[in-house]
Scaffold this motif. Structure first.
Motif, PDB file in Angstrom:
ATOM      1  N   GLU A 171      -6.229   6.955  -3.673  1.00  0.00           N
ATOM      2  CA  GLU A 171      -5.961   8.135  -4.478  1.00  0.00           C
ATOM      3  C   GLU A 171      -4.988   8.044  -5.479  1.00  0.00           C
ATOM      4  OE1 GLU A 171      -5.582   8.281  -0.941  1.00  0.00           O
ATOM      5  OE2 GLU A 171      -7.191   9.611  -0.222  1.00  0.00           O
ATOM      6  N   LEU A 172      -3.866   7.432  -5.237  1.00  0.00           N
ATOM      7  CA  LEU A 172      -2.957   7.151  -6.513  1.00  0.00           C
ATOM      8  C   LEU A 172      -3.357   6.398  -7.417  1.00  0.00           C
ATOM      9  CD1 LEU A 172       0.420   6.585  -4.272  1.00  0.00           C
ATOM     10  CD2 LEU A 172      -0.219   8.648  -5.424  1.00  0.00           C
ATOM     11  N   GLU A 173      -4.151   5.294  -7.263  1.00  0.00           N
ATOM     12  CA  GLU A 173      -4.749   4.486  -8.302  1.00  0.00           C
ATOM     13  C   GLU A 173      -5.849   5.452  -9.077  1.00  0.00           C
ATOM     14  OE1 GLU A 173      -6.649   1.467  -5.924  1.00  0.00           O
ATOM     15  OE2 GLU A 173      -4.738   0.038  -6.098  1.00  0.00           O
ATOM     16  N   MET A 174      -6.568   6.195  -8.711  1.00  0.00           N
ATOM     17  CA  MET A 174      -7.660   7.126  -9.076  1.00  0.00           C
ATOM     18  C   MET A 174      -6.801   8.191 -10.153  1.00  0.00           C
ATOM     19  SD  MET A 174     -10.505   6.162  -8.463  1.00  0.00           S
ATOM     20  CE  MET A 174     -11.717   7.510  -8.832  1.00  0.00           C
ATOM     21  N   GLU A 175      -5.490   8.697  -9.545  1.00  0.00           N
ATOM     22  CA  GLU A 175      -4.896   9.435 -10.240  1.00  0.00           C
ATOM     23  C   GLU A 175      -4.386   8.779 -11.598  1.00  0.00           C
ATOM     24  OE1 GLU A 175      -1.836  11.231  -8.004  1.00  0.00           O
ATOM     25  OE2 GLU A 175      -3.060  12.182  -6.715  1.00  0.00           O
ATOM     26  N   TYR A 185       1.073  -1.052   0.069  1.00  0.00           N
ATOM     27  CA  TYR A 185      -0.055  -0.106   0.085  1.00  0.00           C
ATOM     28  C   TYR A 185       0.686   1.006   0.135  1.00  0.00           C
ATOM     29  CZ  TYR A 185       0.932   0.248   4.910  1.00  0.00           C
ATOM     30  OH  TYR A 185       1.538   0.358   6.307  1.00  0.00           O
ATOM     31  N   GLN A 186       0.286   2.474  -0.493  1.00  0.00           N
ATOM     32  CA  GLN A 186       1.003   3.696  -0.528  1.00  0.00           C
ATOM     33  C   GLN A 186       0.659   4.501   0.757  1.00  0.00           C
ATOM     34  OE1 GLN A 186       3.261   4.016  -3.151  1.00  0.00           O
ATOM     35  NE2 GLN A 186       2.652   1.909  -3.408  1.00  0.00           N
ATOM     36  N   PHE A 187       1.709   4.980   1.367  1.00  0.00           N
ATOM     37  CA  PHE A 187       1.447   5.794   2.593  1.00  0.00           C
ATOM     38  C   PHE A 187       2.026   7.052   2.580  1.00  0.00           C
ATOM     39  CE2 PHE A 187       2.540   5.731   7.190  1.00  0.00           C
ATOM     40  CZ  PHE A 187       1.000   5.769   7.799  1.00  0.00           C
ATOM     41  N   SER A 188       1.334   8.107   2.822  1.00  0.00           N
ATOM     42  CA  SER A 188       2.054   9.412   2.992  1.00  0.00           C
ATOM     43  C   SER A 188       2.255   9.699   4.590  1.00  0.00           C
ATOM     44  CB  SER A 188       0.891  10.473   2.285  1.00  0.00           C
ATOM     45  OG  SER A 188       1.379  11.713   2.629  1.00  0.00           O
ATOM     46  N   THR A 189       3.095   9.969   4.912  1.00  0.00           N
ATOM     47  CA  THR A 189       3.482  10.489   6.290  1.00  0.00           C
ATOM     48  C   THR A 189       4.251  11.428   6.667  1.00  0.00           C
ATOM     49  OG1 THR A 189       4.445   8.992   8.048  1.00  0.00           O
ATOM     50  CG2 THR A 189       5.639   8.983   6.125  1.00  0.00           C
ATOM     51  N   ILE A 190       4.117  11.963   7.864  1.00  0.00           N
ATOM     52  CA  ILE A 190       5.051  12.876   8.574  1.00  0.00           C
ATOM     53  C   ILE A 190       5.636  12.257   9.656  1.00  0.00           C
ATOM     54  CG2 ILE A 190       5.093  15.174   9.426  1.00  0.00           C
ATOM     55  CD1 ILE A 190       2.592  15.937   7.865  1.00  0.00           C
ATOM     56  N   ILE A 191       6.974  12.409   9.812  1.00  0.00           N
ATOM     57  CA  ILE A 191       7.637  11.858  11.059  1.00  0.00           C
ATOM     58  C   ILE A 191       8.380  13.191  11.815  1.00  0.00           C
ATOM     59  CG2 ILE A 191       9.501  10.606  11.954  1.00  0.00           C
ATOM     60  CD1 ILE A 191       9.228   8.745   9.179  1.00  0.00           C
ATOM     61  N   SER A 192       8.116  13.497  12.847  1.00  0.00           N
ATOM     62  CA  SER A 192       8.818  14.316  13.755  1.00  0.00           C
ATOM     63  C   SER A 192       9.153  13.893  15.101  1.00  0.00           C
ATOM     64  CB  SER A 192       7.636  15.628  13.665  1.00  0.00           C
ATOM     65  OG  SER A 192       6.589  15.230  14.488  1.00  0.00           O
ATOM     66  N   PRO A 193      10.264  14.746  15.312  1.00  0.00           N
ATOM     67  CA  PRO A 193      10.756  14.315  16.780  1.00  0.00           C
ATOM     68  C   PRO A 193       9.981  14.752  17.936  1.00  0.00           C
ATOM     69  CG  PRO A 193      11.958  16.259  15.810  1.00  0.00           C
ATOM     70  CD  PRO A 193      10.925  15.551  14.780  1.00  0.00           C
ATOM     71  N   ILE A 194       9.993  14.009  19.179  1.00  0.00           N
ATOM     72  CA  ILE A 194       9.266  14.365  20.203  1.00  0.00           C
ATOM     73  C   ILE A 194      10.286  14.956  21.269  1.00  0.00           C
ATOM     74  CG2 ILE A 194       7.850  13.578  22.444  1.00  0.00           C
ATOM     75  CD1 ILE A 194       6.724  11.245  20.383  1.00  0.00           C
TER      76      ILE A 194
END
Length: 168
Positions: free
Chosen positions: A85-89, A56-65
Motif C-alpha cells: 500500500e505504501l509503495e502504491m501511495e 517490510y512496513q508493518f501497521s500494528t496495534i499493541i494492547s495489554p492483556i
C-alpha cells in the motif's frame, strides 16, 4: 510466520521488537512500553526485517492483556504488512507530480508559443523588407531557423503535457 519467515520456535521468549532490530532508537521502544505498560493501546507503523533480511512496513496495534482482576498479564500485537500500500501511495504521488509537471510544461509551452508567434511574424516582415543577399537578411533568416527549432521544441513539450501517446 508467512510474513516474517520466523517460526514460533524462533521467536518465543525473544524481545517482541526483535524484527525491527537496529532500525529505531531506544526512545522509540521506551515510548511504546510506557503506553502499553500503563494499560494504553499503541497504534502505529514501523519498519521490520524478515528472517531473510528484507524490510517490510508493518501497521500494528499493541494492547495489554488483563486477567479478571484487571492486572496486565501480557500483551498482544495485531498487525498487517502495508508495504505494498505504501509503495502504491508513493507511485500515486509520483504520478501526480508528473501530471503537475506536464500541466506546468503545457502552460509554459502555450505562453512561449504566443511569444514565438510574434518573433516569427515580425521576423518574416523584416525579411520581406530586406533585400536578398544583404547581411541583415541572412541574420533574419537565422532568427527564423532558430524560431522553427523552437516551434518543434514547443510541439514536443505539448506532446509531453498531453496524456495521449505521441510519435517521437
Amino acid at each position: 510466520e508467512r510474513l516474517t519467515g520466523y517460526t514460533s520456535s524462533d521467536v518465543v521468549g525473544t524481545n517482541p521488537f526483535f524484527t525491527a532490530r537496529g532500525i529505531y532508537g531506544s526512545s522509540f521502544y521506551q515510548s511504546i512500553w510506557e503506553i502499553i505498560s500503563a494499560g494504553g493501546l499503541w497504534k502505529g507503523q514501523m519498519t521490520n526485517i524478515r528472517k531473510d533480511g528484507t524490510r517490510y512496513q508493518f501497521s500494528t496495534i499493541i494492547s495489554p492483556i488483563r486477567d479478571r482482576q484487571g492486572t496486565i498479564t501480557g500483551y498482544v500485537s495485531v498487525g498487517r504488512d502495508i508495504t505494498r500500500e505504501l509503495e502504491m501511495e508513493q507511485q500515486l504521488r509520483q504520478s501526480q507530480k508528473m501530471e503537475a509537471i506536464g500541466t506546468l510544461a503545457g502552460g509554459i509551452a502555450h505562453d512561449f508559443n504566443n511569444i514565438l508567434g510574434a518573433v516569427i511574424g515580425f521576423s518574416e516582415l523584416a525579411r520581406d523588407n530586406t533585400p536578398a543577399g544583404s547581411p541583415l537578411r541572412h541574420n533574419v533568416d537565422q532568427i527564423l531557423k532558430a524560431a522553427d527549432r523552437a516551434k518543434n521544441l514547443v510541439k514536443q513539450i505539448l506532446a509531453f503535457s498531453r496524456k495521449s501517446e505521441q510519435e517521437r
